[in-house]
Scaffold this motif. Structure first.
Motif, PDB file in Angstrom:
ATOM      1  N   GLY A   9       0.834  -1.191   0.000  1.00  6.76           N
ATOM      2  CA  GLY A   9       0.000   0.000   0.000  1.00  6.76           C
ATOM      3  C   GLY A   9       0.867   1.239   0.000  1.00  6.76           C
ATOM      4  O   GLY A   9       2.081   1.167   0.246  1.00  6.76           O
TER       5      GLY A   9
ATOM      6  N   GLN B  87       0.991   3.736   2.073  1.00  4.47           N
ATOM      7  CA  GLN B  87       1.240   4.382   3.356  1.00  4.47           C
ATOM      8  C   GLN B  87       1.962   3.426   4.304  1.00  4.47           C
ATOM      9  O   GLN B  87       1.329   2.593   4.962  1.00  4.47           O
ATOM     10  CB  GLN B  87      -0.085   4.844   3.974  1.00  4.47           C
ATOM     11  CG  GLN B  87      -0.810   5.868   3.116  1.00  4.47           C
ATOM     12  CD  GLN B  87      -2.172   6.224   3.681  1.00  4.47           C
ATOM     13  OE1 GLN B  87      -2.985   5.354   3.945  1.00  4.47           O
ATOM     14  NE2 GLN B  87      -2.411   7.511   3.866  1.00  4.47           N
TER      15      GLN B  87
ATOM     16  N   THR C 120       0.761   3.238   8.000  1.00  5.56           N
ATOM     17  CA  THR C 120      -0.497   2.522   8.153  1.00  5.56           C
ATOM     18  C   THR C 120      -0.270   1.017   8.052  1.00  5.56           C
ATOM     19  O   THR C 120      -0.884   0.226   8.780  1.00  5.56           O
ATOM     20  CB  THR C 120      -1.504   2.984   7.082  1.00  5.56           C
ATOM     21  OG1 THR C 120      -1.696   4.399   7.203  1.00  5.56           O
ATOM     22  CG2 THR C 120      -2.832   2.279   7.232  1.00  5.56           C
TER      23      THR C 120
ATOM     24  N   ARG D 259      -7.322   2.744   1.151  1.00  7.21           N
ATOM     25  CA  ARG D 259      -7.335   4.010   1.866  1.00  7.21           C
ATOM     26  C   ARG D 259      -8.605   4.105   2.709  1.00  7.21           C
ATOM     27  O   ARG D 259      -9.637   3.544   2.359  1.00  7.21           O
ATOM     28  CB  ARG D 259      -7.253   5.181   0.892  1.00  7.21           C
ATOM     29  CG  ARG D 259      -5.878   5.311   0.219  1.00  7.21           C
ATOM     30  CD  ARG D 259      -5.787   6.574  -0.600  1.00  7.21           C
ATOM     31  NE  ARG D 259      -4.466   6.734  -1.192  1.00  7.21           N
ATOM     32  CZ  ARG D 259      -3.434   7.320  -0.592  1.00  7.21           C
ATOM     33  NH1 ARG D 259      -3.586   7.813   0.620  1.00  7.21           N
ATOM     34  NH2 ARG D 259      -2.270   7.435  -1.194  1.00  7.21           N
TER      35      ARG D 259
ATOM     36  N   ARG E 154     -11.408   8.682   8.209  1.00 11.35           N
ATOM     37  CA  ARG E 154     -10.324   9.639   8.425  1.00 11.35           C
ATOM     38  C   ARG E 154     -10.746  10.718   9.414  1.00 11.35           C
ATOM     39  O   ARG E 154      -9.971  11.125  10.277  1.00 11.35           O
ATOM     40  CB  ARG E 154      -9.894  10.271   7.102  1.00 11.35           C
ATOM     41  CG  ARG E 154      -9.236   9.311   6.134  1.00 11.35           C
ATOM     42  CD  ARG E 154      -8.360  10.040   5.130  1.00 11.35           C
ATOM     43  NE  ARG E 154      -9.073  11.020   4.344  1.00 11.35           N
ATOM     44  CZ  ARG E 154      -9.670  10.773   3.185  1.00 11.35           C
ATOM     45  NH1 ARG E 154      -9.659   9.530   2.699  1.00 11.35           N
ATOM     46  NH2 ARG E 154     -10.274  11.718   2.509  1.00 11.35           N
TER      47      ARG E 154
ATOM     48  N   ASP F 267      -4.991  12.637   3.535  1.00  8.06           N
ATOM     49  CA  ASP F 267      -5.107  11.222   3.895  1.00  8.06           C
ATOM     50  C   ASP F 267      -3.764  10.794   4.461  1.00  8.06           C
ATOM     51  O   ASP F 267      -2.898  10.283   3.753  1.00  8.06           O
ATOM     52  CB  ASP F 267      -5.483  10.398   2.662  1.00  8.06           C
ATOM     53  CG  ASP F 267      -5.737   8.939   3.001  1.00  8.06           C
ATOM     54  OD1 ASP F 267      -5.761   8.607   4.199  1.00  8.06           O
ATOM     55  OD2 ASP F 267      -5.897   8.131   2.074  1.00  8.06           O
TER      56      ASP F 267
ATOM     57  N   ASP G 244      -0.727   9.049   6.865  1.00  8.00           N
ATOM     58  CA  ASP G 244      -0.329   7.780   7.455  1.00  8.00           C
ATOM     59  C   ASP G 244      -0.901   7.687   8.869  1.00  8.00           C
ATOM     60  O   ASP G 244      -1.007   8.699   9.582  1.00  8.00           O
ATOM     61  CB  ASP G 244       1.196   7.691   7.534  1.00  8.00           C
ATOM     62  CG  ASP G 244       1.774   6.899   6.379  1.00  8.00           C
ATOM     63  OD1 ASP G 244       1.039   6.644   5.428  1.00  8.00           O
ATOM     64  OD2 ASP G 244       2.972   6.551   6.440  1.00  8.00           O
ATOM     65  N   TRP G 245      -1.232   6.478   9.284  1.00  4.93           N
ATOM     66  CA  TRP G 245      -1.797   6.288  10.609  1.00  4.93           C
ATOM     67  C   TRP G 245      -0.850   6.785  11.699  1.00  4.93           C
ATOM     68  O   TRP G 245      -1.278   7.398  12.680  1.00  4.93           O
ATOM     69  CB  TRP G 245      -2.121   4.807  10.819  1.00  4.93           C
ATOM     70  CG  TRP G 245      -2.874   4.554  12.076  1.00  4.93           C
ATOM     71  CD1 TRP G 245      -2.384   4.087  13.263  1.00  4.93           C
ATOM     72  CD2 TRP G 245      -4.272   4.775  12.292  1.00  4.93           C
ATOM     73  NE1 TRP G 245      -3.386   4.002  14.204  1.00  4.93           N
ATOM     74  CE2 TRP G 245      -4.556   4.412  13.630  1.00  4.93           C
ATOM     75  CE3 TRP G 245      -5.308   5.238  11.479  1.00  4.93           C
ATOM     76  CZ2 TRP G 245      -5.832   4.505  14.168  1.00  4.93           C
ATOM     77  CZ3 TRP G 245      -6.588   5.314  12.027  1.00  4.93           C
ATOM     78  CH2 TRP G 245      -6.829   4.960  13.351  1.00  4.93           C
TER      79      TRP G 245
ATOM     80  N   ASP H 240       0.206   8.457  -5.523  1.00  9.52           N
ATOM     81  CA  ASP H 240       0.000   8.023  -4.139  1.00  9.52           C
ATOM     82  C   ASP H 240       0.464   9.084  -3.150  1.00  9.52           C
ATOM     83  O   ASP H 240      -0.226   9.382  -2.171  1.00  9.52           O
ATOM     84  CB  ASP H 240       0.754   6.717  -3.882  1.00  9.52           C
ATOM     85  CG  ASP H 240       0.076   5.512  -4.510  1.00  9.52           C
ATOM     86  OD1 ASP H 240      -1.126   5.605  -4.818  1.00  9.52           O
ATOM     87  OD2 ASP H 240       0.750   4.485  -4.712  1.00  9.52           O
TER      88      ASP H 240
ATOM     89  N   GLU I 253      -1.814  12.178  -3.277  1.00  6.40           N
ATOM     90  CA  GLU I 253      -3.133  11.884  -2.722  1.00  6.40           C
ATOM     91  C   GLU I 253      -3.099  11.900  -1.201  1.00  6.40           C
ATOM     92  O   GLU I 253      -4.001  12.425  -0.552  1.00  6.40           O
ATOM     93  CB  GLU I 253      -3.604  10.525  -3.223  1.00  6.40           C
ATOM     94  CG  GLU I 253      -5.080  10.268  -3.034  1.00  6.40           C
ATOM     95  CD  GLU I 253      -5.557   9.071  -3.841  1.00  6.40           C
ATOM     96  OE1 GLU I 253      -6.716   9.055  -4.242  1.00  6.40           O
ATOM     97  OE2 GLU I 253      -4.739   8.157  -4.073  1.00  6.40           O
ATOM     98  N   GLY I 254      -2.045  11.334  -0.626  1.00  2.00           N
ATOM     99  CA  GLY I 254      -1.954  11.309   0.822  1.00  2.00           C
ATOM    100  C   GLY I 254      -1.710  12.675   1.415  1.00  2.00           C
ATOM    101  O   GLY I 254      -2.262  13.019   2.465  1.00  2.00           O
TER     102      GLY I 254
END
Length: 656
Positions: A219, A221, A224, A319, A325, A355, A357-358, A493, A496-497
């Protein structure tokens, strides 16, 4: 993932092993393990002396037998024996070989009755019950897992046996991870709760482990992905250690020994393994994964790898939804004590754009608790390193710098609205529930060179408070098959994040019409365009593409564009407005008449360049900027396209 030895004993997972303070202070598991081990050793010493039946003789243990100790809660030795599949004879060899380290008198007794102060396999075969020759072999548990080693490998039966230090500490209840493994690994923190989307991915990882396969967790991220791996380990009741694939590959000839030690850690303490394969080539990843798949414990591979080329169970990280989120960001703010200061509407708006990363959420929340605005904290946390593929440009231009007719200005304003209101339209109003395709905002800016297309992208990014990521197509487009797609995927990617505005200048180089297939080059070029069209449609951020040649673009690309903004060549009225904005307030001017200069047939980019050149000419003369400087600079600018400067109209009467 293979079992220790088919048919040799239980191979079920050990689960979590307590490493807390209760295991080290006062009466408890530590002393219980020692007492039971001492009782078992006492029985084996009686066999060596020939004065007992192996049950402990007249030892100080209250039970009088080692067997009664085993009838209670399993000790560390019990768990080790079960996990490694030790027979009773092999277990006795392990305990008696450790005897000299545990009770000094054991060495004297072995010397007196076997002729050596340490146990050998030969002596064990003669003294211990249930003896079998197969225990000596390299593939039997004692030697396969490095529980004991031969001090003289040239004489397997006569060589003294030494219990590995890691194993010795484990069976007395004071075990710590193998020093070699611990030097390369670090724990993955346990995770107890994640949003439903990520929880489902964690369960897929656990399912792969139960099926005995490696989980390939991929993925965009990484933070995450590690959180999902942590939740999977928690769900499987496993401590998880993280290693670098590069470190494992760099071990060279020692890699087999390192992997064996990892296996032993699984058997001793129940460890699972998370391996980061980012930075490894496809061939290296395949070699490493083949070796990891043979480990006893569960393995999850994390990184951007081509899962189709690898053996394992692919688990693609989706995502989070906008609602997830928003909830996650609000939860992080509450935990940091900043929840009361964050407006729920602002949290939803920010979560609709960024968006993250966790693992970035706690950092953002801490910054907000310290007084940082939520938007700027998320913007900084979402930034990523684009390397040579793109550059982050400073968005300093404003709407006042942009001279355009009413229609394109209105379209640009609508693009900003699409980003600002994304959370409301897609989430609250339910448009995202219809599918995940076409939810992004992609705009095509078309028009002659110098008409303000790139400047408009900068204005939009500045107005939205987002980074402008200018893609370097010379680095993105590759002659190697598949490389261009990888580069574009990484860019999409990352943008987008981080909520960035992605700018592709001269987009016709990427999105040109697909050609008739005459050879393999045409076929791969068409596949590349097809991939880009699909990836662009799935992109949830704002992508701006500019072109001077709209007619060469693929029709399928135009269908996927959210907005097409035409930038016209400026007429005299627009050129006059451009000249009025060409010189900053601090620049000294004398007799500049924008209406006269509008007669010069230059677009906005040419006017800006001419104004800057005129300023340098005036500064060199230590004079204000005059019409003479401007016309000379404009003449040079026109010459770039093979044109000449006609005479300017006369100054209007009364113009200063």
């Amino acid at each position: 993932m293979s079992a220790p030895r088919p048919g040799s004993g239980p191979t079920a997972p050990l689960g979590l092993v307590c490493r807390g303070g209760a295991d080290r202070a006062g009466p408890g598991p530590l002393w219980s393990d020692r007492d039971r081990l001492a009782a078992e050793l006492a029985g084996l010493r009686s066999l060596v002396r020939g004065d007992g039946d192996g049950n402990g003789g007249d030892s100080d243990a209250d039970s009088g037998t080692a067997t009664s100790f085993r009838a209670t809660v399993p000790s560390r030795l019990d768990r080790l024996a079960a996990a490694c599949g030790l027979t009773e004879f092999e277990r006795a060899v392990l305990v008696l070989a450790a005897g000299p380290e545990l009770v000094a008198a054991t060495a004297d007794e072995l010397l007196a009755h076997t002729g050596a102060p340490r146990l050998s396999f030969g002596a064990a075969l003669a003294v211990l019950p249930g003896a079998h020759w197969s225990a000596l072999t390299p593939l039997a548990p004692l030697r396969r897992w490095g529980l004991v080693r031969l001090l003289d490998p040239m004489s397997p039966t006569a060589s003294p046996l030494m219990v590995d230090e890691r194993v010795l500490h484990e069976i007395v209840g004071a075990g710590e991870p193998d020093a070699t493994v611990a030097g390369l690994a670090r724990p993955v923190p346990p995770v107890h709760e994640l949003p439903p989307t990520l929880t489902a991915a964690a369960l897929e990882v656990v399912t792969a482990w139960r099926a005995g396969t490696v989980a390939l967790l991929t993925g965009p991220q990484p933070g995450t992905a590690w959180a999902v791996a942590g939740l999977a380990a928690t769900s499987a009741h496993r401590p998880l250690l993280r290693l670098s694939g590069a470190d494992l590959m760099g071990a060279g000839g020692d890699r087999a020994e390192l992997l064996r030690r990892m296996d032993r850690e699984t058997l001793l303490a129940g460890y699972g393994w998370a391996v980061d394969v980012d930075g490894l080539g496809g061939a290296e990843a395949r070699v490493l994964l083949d070796q990891l798949s043979r480990l006893v414990g569960p393995v999850v591979v994390v990184g951007q790898v081509e899962a189709s080329d690898l053996t394992g169970t692919p688990v693609r990280l989706p995502r989070l939804t906008a609602a997830e989120r928003t909830a996650a960001l609000a939860g992080a703010l509450d935990q940091a004590g900043a929840g009361s200061a964050a407006d729920p509407a602002e949290v939803a708006r920010v979560a609709g754009v960024f968006d993250l990363d966790w693992d970035a959420l706690p950092r953002v929340a801490a910054e907000v608790a310290g007084g940082e605005p939520l938007w700027s904290a998320c913007r900084r946390a979402g930034r990523t390193a684009y390397g040579r593929l793109a550059q982050v440009r400073s968005a300093v231009a404003t709407w006042d710098d942009l001279v355009l007719p009413a229609l394109p200005r209105r379209q640009l304003g609508a693009l900003c609205a699409a980003v600002r209101q994304r959370h409301r339209v897609l989430g609250d109003w339910g448009f995202a529930d219809r599918g995940d395709r076409g939810l992004g905002t992609t705009a095509l800016f078309s028009g002659p060179s110098g008409t303000g297309k790139t400047l408009a992208a900068e204005v939009i990014a500045g107005d939205l408070g987002l980074d402008l990521v200018h893609v370097d197509l010379s680095q993105v487009v590759s002659k190697y098959i598949g490389e261009s797609e990888k580069h574009l995927a990484a860019l999409f990617d990352a943008a987008e994040g981080g909520g960035a505005v992605l700018l592709f200048d001269e987009a016709d180089a990427l999105f040109g019409k697909r050609s008739e297939v005459r050879d393999s080059h045409d076929r791969y070029a068409n596949l590349e365009v097809g991939y880009l069209l699909q990836r662009m449609e799935a992109f949830r951020g704002l992508a701006v593409l500019t072109t001077n040649a709209r007619s060469v673009l693929d029709p399928a690309f135009l269908r996927r564009v959210h907005t097409v903004v035409a930038f016209p060549y400026p007429d005299a009225e627009l050129r006059a407005a451009l000249w009025r904005r060409a010189f900053p307030d601090a620049a000294p001017t004398d007799g500049i008449d924008p209406a006269r200069l509008a007669a010069i047939d230059l677009p906005g980019g040419g006017i800006a360049a001419a104004a800057l050149t005129a300023a340098y000419l005036a500064a060199e003369e230590s004079s204000p900027i005059t019409t003479r400087h401007v016309t000379e600079a404009a003449r040079w600018e026109l010459a770039k396209s093979g044109r000449t400067l006609a005479a300017l109209p006369e100054r209007r009467a009364g113009h200063a």
